[in-house]
Design a protein around this motif. Structure first.
Motif, PDB file in Angstrom:
ATOM      1  N   ILE A  39      15.227   0.388   6.749  1.00 47.71           N
ATOM      2  CA  ILE A  39      14.282  -0.063   5.726  1.00 47.71           C
ATOM      3  C   ILE A  39      12.846   0.018   6.248  1.00 47.71           C
ATOM      4  N   ARG A  40      12.635  -0.398   7.492  1.00 44.30           N
ATOM      5  CA  ARG A  40      11.283  -0.386   8.050  1.00 44.30           C
ATOM      6  C   ARG A  40      10.748   1.026   8.230  1.00 44.30           C
ATOM      7  N   LEU A  41      11.626   1.950   8.580  1.00 52.15           N
ATOM      8  CA  LEU A  41      11.191   3.341   8.727  1.00 52.15           C
ATOM      9  C   LEU A  41      10.672   3.898   7.409  1.00 52.15           C
ATOM     10  N   ILE A  42      11.269   3.451   6.306  1.00 52.16           N
ATOM     11  CA  ILE A  42      10.783   3.875   4.995  1.00 52.16           C
ATOM     12  C   ILE A  42       9.517   3.106   4.623  1.00 52.16           C
ATOM     13  N   GLN A  43       9.542   1.797   4.819  1.00 54.97           N
ATOM     14  CA  GLN A  43       8.418   0.950   4.398  1.00 54.97           C
ATOM     15  C   GLN A  43       7.116   1.312   5.096  1.00 54.97           C
ATOM     16  N   MET A  44       7.196   1.752   6.360  1.00 50.29           N
ATOM     17  CA  MET A  44       5.959   2.006   7.094  1.00 50.29           C
ATOM     18  C   MET A  44       5.160   3.167   6.515  1.00 50.29           C
ATOM     19  N   SER A  45       5.799   3.997   5.702  1.00 53.13           N
ATOM     20  CA  SER A  45       5.096   5.142   5.127  1.00 53.13           C
ATOM     21  C   SER A  45       4.718   4.934   3.665  1.00 53.13           C
ATOM     22  N   ILE A  46       5.061   3.770   3.085  1.00 59.11           N
ATOM     23  CA  ILE A  46       4.801   3.549   1.666  1.00 59.11           C
ATOM     24  C   ILE A  46       3.307   3.500   1.368  1.00 59.11           C
ATOM     25  N   VAL A  47       2.553   2.723   2.155  1.00 58.12           N
ATOM     26  CA  VAL A  47       1.120   2.561   1.882  1.00 58.12           C
ATOM     27  C   VAL A  47       0.370   3.892   1.970  1.00 58.12           C
ATOM     28  N   PRO A  48       0.498   4.669   3.067  1.00 64.11           N
ATOM     29  CA  PRO A  48      -0.213   5.958   3.087  1.00 64.11           C
ATOM     30  C   PRO A  48       0.258   6.920   1.999  1.00 64.11           C
ATOM     31  N   LEU A  49       1.545   6.877   1.650  1.00 64.97           N
ATOM     32  CA  LEU A  49       2.044   7.785   0.617  1.00 64.97           C
ATOM     33  C   LEU A  49       1.472   7.420  -0.748  1.00 64.97           C
ATOM     34  N   VAL A  50       1.472   6.119  -1.083  1.00 70.41           N
ATOM     35  CA  VAL A  50       0.938   5.694  -2.378  1.00 70.41           C
ATOM     36  C   VAL A  50      -0.560   5.986  -2.460  1.00 70.41           C
ATOM     37  N   MET A  51      -1.292   5.646  -1.419  1.00 68.19           N
ATOM     38  CA  MET A  51      -2.738   5.889  -1.430  1.00 68.19           C
ATOM     39  C   MET A  51      -3.048   7.370  -1.576  1.00 68.19           C
ATOM     40  N   ALA A  52      -2.378   8.208  -0.784  1.00 64.64           N
ATOM     41  CA  ALA A  52      -2.633   9.646  -0.847  1.00 64.64           C
ATOM     42  C   ALA A  52      -2.252  10.211  -2.211  1.00 64.64           C
TER      43      ALA A  52
ATOM     44  N   SER B 196       2.505  12.234  -9.159  1.00 66.88           N
ATOM     45  CA  SER B 196       1.776  11.450  -8.169  1.00 66.88           C
ATOM     46  C   SER B 196       1.070  10.265  -8.804  1.00 66.88           C
ATOM     47  N   PHE B 197       0.417  10.491  -9.935  1.00 66.85           N
ATOM     48  CA  PHE B 197      -0.327   9.416 -10.578  1.00 66.85           C
ATOM     49  C   PHE B 197       0.599   8.406 -11.253  1.00 66.85           C
ATOM     50  N   THR B 198       1.456   8.881 -12.134  1.00 71.06           N
ATOM     51  CA  THR B 198       2.285   7.988 -12.948  1.00 71.06           C
ATOM     52  C   THR B 198       3.269   7.184 -12.102  1.00 71.06           C
ATOM     53  N   LEU B 199       3.933   7.831 -11.161  1.00 75.06           N
ATOM     54  CA  LEU B 199       4.921   7.125 -10.354  1.00 75.06           C
ATOM     55  C   LEU B 199       4.277   6.146  -9.382  1.00 75.06           C
ATOM     56  N   SER B 200       3.093   6.488  -8.857  1.00 74.39           N
ATOM     57  CA  SER B 200       2.399   5.564  -7.958  1.00 74.39           C
ATOM     58  C   SER B 200       1.966   4.309  -8.705  1.00 74.39           C
ATOM     59  N   VAL B 201       1.403   4.486  -9.884  1.00 74.54           N
ATOM     60  CA  VAL B 201       1.022   3.330 -10.707  1.00 74.54           C
ATOM     61  C   VAL B 201       2.274   2.571 -11.139  1.00 74.54           C
ATOM     62  N   GLY B 202       3.331   3.320 -11.465  1.00 77.23           N
ATOM     63  CA  GLY B 202       4.571   2.686 -11.904  1.00 77.23           C
ATOM     64  C   GLY B 202       5.214   1.828 -10.837  1.00 77.23           C
ATOM     65  N   LEU B 203       4.914   2.099  -9.554  1.00 77.94           N
ATOM     66  CA  LEU B 203       5.472   1.302  -8.473  1.00 77.94           C
ATOM     67  C   LEU B 203       5.103  -0.170  -8.611  1.00 77.94           C
ATOM     68  N   THR B 204       3.935  -0.441  -9.182  1.00 76.47           N
ATOM     69  CA  THR B 204       3.508  -1.828  -9.350  1.00 76.47           C
ATOM     70  C   THR B 204       3.494  -2.280 -10.808  1.00 76.47           C
ATOM     71  N   MET B 205       3.234  -1.359 -11.723  1.00 72.23           N
ATOM     72  CA  MET B 205       3.135  -1.757 -13.131  1.00 72.23           C
ATOM     73  C   MET B 205       4.400  -1.477 -13.928  1.00 72.23           C
TER      74      MET B 205
END
Length: 440
Positions: free
Chosen positions: A40-53, A285-294
């Motif tokens: 889980i941590r190996l995946i989580q550590m890349s979430i922030v840079p992936l969402v931002m990018a 990239s746009f819709t799914l990234s926003v969808g992660l929180t909304m």
């Protein structure tokens, strides 16, 4: 044997084997939990840079008019489905009354002290961070999305003024590198899932499920109804065959229901949207990234049911104003609380204290939250894909050849999969022949 190479099938087999092993091994299976947590941590550590990018690249590369339409369609569909989820939860809860006559004699975890209710103004202020690096360090996704949207919009204006795409190219390459990194981590997904579910099966008391069957049944029924609604709307608006969806969504569904984390599933959802569904990289990239929180329709459904459950368990009659407030809070609280497992207790306690509901029964809901987490995450991640399909179809940015398996698309430059690694000279020759034929 070829079917065993399917990632979704591998994860499904690992999940069943893990549960069986945990039930046999009992408490000893908890020794395997660290392996699952490591995955889980190996995946989580890349979430922030992936969402931002992803958000920066999608926003920074848009044309002015196209950006407005894309954002409007995305937010429109997400808000509409969230409202439908809240209304459906209210209707089902009134019909089934899962909390009526509920008796819970267990004690609430002493560490769960009721949080102080905050105003909706404070909730909205929390969407903007005064320190983006602090938000990144705590994976507070809503402020990260807001910052990325503004950064991408400013980058868009900068490119229009100077013509320099150097910064945009950097974030585009960053997105592709992180996706490749996620692809490498997913090789050990079956092992991680096996260890996670083995530890869970050896530790959790499944007997508690029978006490909350009505609550779980209400949530599951709501998920099924919303899923049917989603598929019907997508089929009508896109004119794509709904019968191909199960196979295309199988891998992300397997990851979602075994990890109960939208964030952990996000990289797979993003890749599948481009490679299997045919959604353009810009929209995905746009819709799914926003969808992660909304786009947390399962969370909205579940949180609204929680409000009605607690009211019925405490024999409290909600006024129309309280009911609207409860559904509104459910919509607001879904933002940023479902990206990782474990956010439910805080949300449930917040809802109880905000509406003056008895929170003693929250302990029962927490005890079965792993099961409701499966329902929530299943609908959240697949709902985001459905919304992306609707948005892409409206702007003619969904490749129907990819959806119908007549063409292959890649989410990143390194689009090699385990199956493709095993290509043979005969396969390469056939590919060359097909290319010559297409050129002719």
């Amino acid at each position: 044997m070829k079917a065993l190479k399917n990632p979704a099938l591998q994860i499904g087999i690992a999940a069943i084997a893990g549960i069986a092993f945990g039930l046999v091994a009992g408490d000893w299976a908890s020794n395997l939990k660290f392996v699952g947590d490591l995955f889980i941590r190996l995946i989580q550590m890349s979430i922030v840079p992936l969402v931002m990018a992803s958000v920066i690249v999608a926003t920074g590369s848009m044309s002015g008019q196209g950006a407005g339409k894309l954002a409007l369609r995305t937010f429109g569909w997400m808000i509409s489905f969230s409202v439908v989820a809240a209304l459906l939860a209210w209707g089902l809860s009134e019909l089934i009354r899962p909390g009526a006559g509920m008796v819970f004699t267990g004690e609430l975890d002493p560490a769960l002290t009721p949080p102080e209710p905050t105003s909706w103004q404070d909730t909205v202020l929390g969407f903007v961070s005064t320190n983006i690096f602090e938000a990144m360090s705590t994976a507070n996704m809503v402020p990260i999305i807001v910052f990325s949207l503004l950064f991408g919009a400013a980058l868009n204006l900068y490119i229009a003024r100077t013509g320099s795409r150097l910064v945009l190219g950097f974030f585009d390459q960053l997105q592709q590198i992180v996706l490749t990194m996620i692809r490498l981590v997913m090789y050990i997904a079956p092992v991680g899932v096996f260890c996670l579910l083995a530890a869970l099966a050896g530790d959790v008391g499944f007997a508690v499920v029978t006490t909350a069957l009505s609550y779980l049944g209400t949530t599951l029924l709501g998920v099924v109804i919303l899923l049917v609604l989603f598929v019907a709307v997508v089929a009508l608006r896109t004119r794509l065959s709904p019968w191909k969806l199960p196979r295309k969504l199988a891998e992300q569904t397997a990851i979602a229901v075994t990890t109960t984390s939208s964030a952990v599933t996000f990289p797979t959802v993003l890749r599948n949207a481009v490679e299997k569904v045919g959604i353009s990289k810009r929209v995905a990239s746009f819709t799914l990234s926003v969808g992660l929180t909304m786009g947390s329709y399962g969370a909205v459904l579940n949180y609204t049911i929680v409000v009605l459950f607690l009211a019925q368990a405490g024999d409290v009659t909600l006024s129309p104003g309280q009911l609207v407030l409860g559904m509104g809070l459910a919509v607001l609280l879904n933002m940023g609380t479902i990206t990782v497992p474990g956010g439910f207790p805080v949300v449930a306690m917040f809802l109880a204290t905000s509406l003056g509901l008895p929170f003693e029964a929250v302990g029962l809901l927490i005890a079965v939250d792993w099961f409701t987490g499966i329902f929530r995450t299943f609908l959240n991640v697949n709902g985001d894909t459905f919304v992306a399909m609707l948005v892409a179809s409206a702007s003619d940015e969904i490749d129907r050849d990819v959806y119908d398996d007549r063409k292959v698309a890649a989410a990143s430059e390194d689009s090699t999969t385990p199956e493709e690694d095993a290509s043979t000279p005969e396969d390469e020759a056939n590919a060359e022949a097909a290319a010559v034929k297409e050129t002719a």
